[in-house]
Write an enzyme that holds these catalytic residues in place. Sequence first.
Site, PDB file in Angstrom:
ATOM      1  CE  LYS A  40      28.333  45.701  75.334  1.00 37.87           C
ATOM      2  NZ  LYS A  40      28.974  45.331  74.051  1.00 37.87           N
ATOM      3  CB  SER A  74      30.202  48.441  72.549  1.00 35.67           C
ATOM      4  OG  SER A  74      29.758  47.123  72.271  1.00 35.67           O
ATOM      5  CB  SER A 111      31.709  44.991  71.048  1.00 36.32           C
ATOM      6  OG  SER A 111      31.310  46.032  70.200  1.00 36.32           O
TER       7      SER A 111
END
Length: 465
Positions: free
Chosen positions: A80, A156, A180
């Site tokens: 990520k 996220s 997230s």
Amino acid sequence: MSDLALLTAAECAEGFRSGRLSPVDVAAACLARIERHDPALNAFCIVDADGALAAARASEARWRKGAPLSPLDGVPATVKDLVSMAGFPFRRGSRATPASADGIADAPAVARLREAGAVILGKTTTPEYGHKAVTESTLCGITRNPWDPAKTPGGSSGGAAVAAATGMGVLHLGTDAGGSIRIPAAFTGVFGLKPTAYRVPMHPASAFGHLAVQGPLTRTVADARAMMDVITRHDPRDWAAPPVRIADMDRRSAANGLRVGHLRTLGDAPVSAEVEACVDAAVRALEGLGAEVTPLALDMREAADMFETIWSGTALALVQAAGPQAETMEPSLLAIAERGRTVDAGRFAAALAGCAVLADRLQALFARFDVLTLPAMPIAAFEVGRDQPGDPDPRGWPAWTPFSYPFNLTRHPAASLPCGLTAEGLPVGLQIVAPPFRDGLALDVAEALEAVLPMPLPPCVCEDA
């Protein structure tokens, strides 16, 4: 093994060891998936095809010599873009960050994956600094749900979850400061684990401080377990990480005799009927495996104000540190920071102290129960292009994610396991919460349930068959 992009880490290792499979072929299959699906889904902000194939060739040579670096040698992975990776920009989904890769080093988890021989395919999308629970940014655009591209995958770590769900890699490194990992895992039908705080070494530290952890998103629990076995290894750059490795990643127990405290909600937070039905069915499945399930009620409503205080106060510090570049930041992040202007030192300190009170309340439950279960999310995925479902709520995304952020405040490990589909064909997640540093127990419970709650693949993946 007809679809190389959908192999598990263990299947990859078995194929590489026997010589029936090549890391190059598996990497190429995942890259082909990216080429086919990512233009529509937007899970990646960077794809490093050349680097991945070079790493796969090196892995192939090691396997041929009978000298792999680990069982993950040659297994495709992603990172990520809230995690630093040498040789690549560290944009964090923000136009306020430099596009240069100068001085960027591998974060501890990335370094451990490389040392294990994992083949890193690229970096996955995130909203700006991971500040909201959908994966959209002015830098990288909108990330879409593979079950229905008109829906959000959540955030996220939405890019990582979408990549996991569609075979665009096997192992996916996400972050979680308020849900997230678990929110997109629930919305996209994959497994996600928020580890115990500090269990996975981190450097540099997250913009959102002690709330944030790094952890796996994968199609299977076993893949997450294998990933955790690697990324939890010590790194001296994180002074808060345990100096001694905690060995609990081997599967040790099944569900028989397990003491489960089940929360149908937290406080009075509403849960959709379809989510409730899927979660109830999963809990009945646990009982069928021999677990002793006790219904519980738990009121953690004060967690909302604590989280808002810490989140907005930290966002203000983040925006202020950006200096003139803050003008390029997204209005939703700036709005959170603006709320942080009302947070004085006393209120912030009280919120931090309150986290310990919440943690004590949970610890009292763990004297009676091995794990707690509850919905990961009260709803299924909603439309892309908006930050909230329904009418706008001034509390922002925490208003519709009431079951995730409390466990960031208390620092307990919490996992989201797919447990069914709504009538619209959208995934639902069951959350499993374990005592601190009993991450392996959460994995044990999830793996036992996974065996009796098989999850289909998203429609776009089935079309590839």
